[in-house]
Design a protein around this motif. Structure first.
Motif, PDB file in Angstrom:
ATOM      1  N   UNK A   1      62.098  -3.273 -44.926  1.00 10.42           N
ATOM      2  CA  UNK A   1      60.641  -2.525 -44.669  1.00 10.42           C
ATOM      3  C   UNK A   1      59.516  -3.416 -44.305  1.00 10.42           C
ATOM      4  N   UNK A   2      59.600  -4.782 -44.429  1.00 10.39           N
ATOM      5  CA  UNK A   2      58.667  -5.583 -43.936  1.00 10.39           C
ATOM      6  C   UNK A   2      58.804  -6.284 -42.800  1.00 10.39           C
ATOM      7  N   UNK A   3      57.809  -6.111 -41.829  1.00 12.22           N
ATOM      8  CA  UNK A   3      57.899  -6.846 -40.732  1.00 12.22           C
ATOM      9  C   UNK A   3      56.964  -7.831 -40.526  1.00 12.22           C
ATOM     10  N   UNK A   4      55.634  -7.759 -40.812  1.00 10.24           N
ATOM     11  CA  UNK A   4      54.395  -8.633 -40.473  1.00 10.24           C
ATOM     12  C   UNK A   4      54.606  -9.879 -41.736  1.00 10.24           C
ATOM     13  N   UNK A   5      54.469 -10.922 -41.344  1.00  9.27           N
ATOM     14  CA  UNK A   5      54.338 -12.112 -41.945  1.00  9.27           C
ATOM     15  C   UNK A   5      53.509 -12.265 -43.178  1.00  9.27           C
ATOM     16  N   UNK A   6      52.241 -11.411 -43.028  1.00  5.73           N
ATOM     17  CA  UNK A   6      51.268 -11.321 -44.044  1.00  5.73           C
ATOM     18  C   UNK A   6      51.922 -10.601 -45.460  1.00  5.73           C
ATOM     19  N   UNK A   7      52.992  -9.820 -45.124  1.00  6.49           N
ATOM     20  CA  UNK A   7      53.482  -9.014 -46.460  1.00  6.49           C
ATOM     21  C   UNK A   7      55.074  -9.607 -46.716  1.00  6.49           C
ATOM     22  N   UNK A   8      55.614 -10.542 -46.178  1.00  2.00           N
ATOM     23  CA  UNK A   8      56.696 -11.229 -46.450  1.00  2.00           C
ATOM     24  C   UNK A   8      56.800 -11.486 -47.822  1.00  2.00           C
ATOM     25  N   UNK A   9      58.017 -11.355 -48.482  1.00  3.85           N
ATOM     26  CA  UNK A   9      58.069 -11.858 -49.745  1.00  3.85           C
ATOM     27  C   UNK A   9      58.689 -13.386 -49.584  1.00  3.85           C
ATOM     28  N   UNK A  10      58.815 -14.189 -50.789  1.00  2.00           N
ATOM     29  CA  UNK A  10      59.341 -15.352 -50.805  1.00  2.00           C
ATOM     30  C   UNK A  10      60.703 -15.513 -50.019  1.00  2.00           C
ATOM     31  N   UNK A  11      61.680 -14.424 -50.323  1.00  2.00           N
ATOM     32  CA  UNK A  11      63.225 -14.611 -49.825  1.00  2.00           C
ATOM     33  C   UNK A  11      63.252 -14.390 -48.312  1.00  2.00           C
ATOM     34  N   UNK A  12      62.131 -13.610 -47.875  1.00  2.00           N
ATOM     35  CA  UNK A  12      62.051 -13.521 -46.122  1.00  2.00           C
ATOM     36  C   UNK A  12      61.445 -14.663 -45.653  1.00  2.00           C
ATOM     37  N   UNK A  13      60.716 -15.269 -46.286  1.00  2.00           N
ATOM     38  CA  UNK A  13      59.832 -16.810 -45.570  1.00  2.00           C
ATOM     39  C   UNK A  13      61.037 -17.881 -45.512  1.00  2.00           C
ATOM     40  N   UNK A  14      61.843 -17.699 -46.790  1.00  2.00           N
ATOM     41  CA  UNK A  14      62.776 -18.923 -46.960  1.00  2.00           C
ATOM     42  C   UNK A  14      63.924 -18.445 -45.769  1.00  2.00           C
ATOM     43  N   UNK A  15      64.427 -17.085 -45.516  1.00  2.00           N
ATOM     44  CA  UNK A  15      65.299 -16.874 -44.630  1.00  2.00           C
ATOM     45  C   UNK A  15      64.874 -17.133 -43.163  1.00  2.00           C
ATOM     46  N   UNK A  16      63.584 -17.081 -43.002  1.00  2.00           N
ATOM     47  CA  UNK A  16      62.769 -17.161 -41.337  1.00  2.00           C
ATOM     48  C   UNK A  16      62.744 -18.615 -41.381  1.00  2.00           C
ATOM     49  N   UNK A  17      62.946 -19.355 -42.320  1.00  2.43           N
ATOM     50  CA  UNK A  17      63.174 -21.052 -41.963  1.00  2.43           C
ATOM     51  C   UNK A  17      64.452 -21.192 -41.129  1.00  2.43           C
ATOM     52  N   UNK A  18      65.511 -20.515 -41.405  1.00  2.02           N
ATOM     53  CA  UNK A  18      66.760 -20.446 -40.701  1.00  2.02           C
ATOM     54  C   UNK A  18      66.686 -20.059 -39.241  1.00  2.02           C
ATOM     55  N   UNK A  19      65.649 -19.264 -38.969  1.00  2.00           N
ATOM     56  CA  UNK A  19      65.591 -18.527 -37.791  1.00  2.00           C
ATOM     57  C   UNK A  19      64.606 -19.684 -36.774  1.00  2.00           C
ATOM     58  N   UNK A  20      63.655 -20.046 -37.593  1.00  2.00           N
ATOM     59  CA  UNK A  20      62.713 -20.824 -37.055  1.00  2.00           C
ATOM     60  C   UNK A  20      63.479 -22.178 -36.468  1.00  2.00           C
TER      61      UNK A  20
END
Length: 311
Positions: free
Chosen positions: A249-268
């Motif tokens: 359900x979440x796309x924008x960074x300003x609504x990402x939960x902590x688990x999505x932020x950590x997962x994005x470290x892998x993509x970054x």
């Protein structure tokens, strides 16, 4: 006189007075063997439990070790359990690598809102199914439990389309609103717990003129508090660590939960995954769950021990 002398003379150790019988060395030997066997069995069980505990703690130990390593030492052979050197700066880099504070804030908003309101609704529902006289309540309860058997992947597309139609996608509402109506497993657990509370207690309160909300808050709630505490902890762990719902359900960074932020470290860091950075962020995400569990672990044990045995 001879008979009297035989029966009243000195008795051997372990003899039964006046019977002429002794328990002899064999029963004593068997008792010693039984005690030895119990001690040996306890030692074996203790060793097996320790091995199981070590096995379960190994992933956590490896995560802590990796969080303190340099990236080039993560896959070193043989494995380096004690980092050399210690890289404490990994815990500093996580705050600059992504919007970690935003993720923590959003996870707290979702978790606290769902747990507080959802616990109240689940407790009321469990009380209604367990103690209130509602026509067909058992059928309704079985119908609700049947919903647990439906796998979430079968519901992902319909629920996404529903939330998309009402404009809730890319907001925290799809993660919050469904949980406000309660948790079926929590309702089931509390209902089973309440079935052991005597009906006479509720009936006496009704005769005295108490309403059901008064009965719930003044009588039932203090009785089921350990069960509620245990379920709140388990539910909090599930909501805090949820990854599937936010990624749908979440796309924008300003609504990402902590688990999505950590997962994005892998993509970054897709060229070379920065495992120490991810493990350091995972430890930060683990701390709230670990603290809550350590503080309330007594309630978990008490609720499991007392379920079905209160009377």
């Amino acid at each position: 006189m001879a008979t009297t002398a035989l029966t009243t003379g000195p008795q051997t150790p372990g003899a039964v007075p006046g019977s002429g019988l002794t328990d002899g060395p064999a029963p004593r030997r068997r008792r010693r063997e039984d005690r030895t066997f119990q001690t040996t069995g306890d030692i074996i069980v203790f060793i097996l439990l320790c091995l199981g505990a070590i096995t379960m703690l190994l992933p956590l130990a490896w995560m802590v070790s990796t969080a303190l390593k340099a990236p080039e030492n993560v896959f070193q052979v043989p494995p380096q359990w004690i980092p050399d050197p210690f890289r404490w700066d990994n815990f500093v880099r996580i705050w600059d690598a992504g919007p970690l504070l935003t993720g923590i804030r959003n996870s707290v908003i979702v978790s606290v809102t769902v747990i507080v309101i959802g616990t109240i609704t689940s407790s009321y529902a469990a009380y209604g199914f367990a103690k209130m006289r509602i026509p067909g309540k058992n059928g309704i309860f079985l119908f609700l439990l049947a919903g647990v058997m439906i796998p979430f992947p079968a519901l992902m597309i319909p629920t996404f389309m529903l939330f998309s139609k009402i404009g809730w996608v890319d907001t925290l509402l799809p993660l919050i609103v469904p949980g406000l109506f309660g948790n079926l497993m929590m309702v089931f657990f509390l209902r089973q717990y309440l079935l052991s509370v005597p009906d006479s207690l509720i009936e006496a309160a009704i005769i005295d003129g108490a309403t059901h909300p008064q009965i719930f808050w003044r009588i039932v709630l203090p009785l089921i508090r350990p069960a509620i505490a245990a379920q709140v902890i388990l539910w909090f762990m599930g909501v805090w660590n949820d990854y599937l719902g936010p990624i749908i359900y979440l796309n924008s960074e300003n609504v990402h939960t902590l688990q999505l932020v950590i997962a994005n470290f892998n993509a970054t860091y897709a060229v070379q995954t920065d495992f120490p950075l991810i493990m350091a962020a995972s430890l930060v995400a683990l701390l709230p769950v670990l603290i809550v569990f350590l503080v309330f672990q007594r309630q978990i044990i008490e609720s499991i021990a007392l379920t079905g045995s209160k009377g």
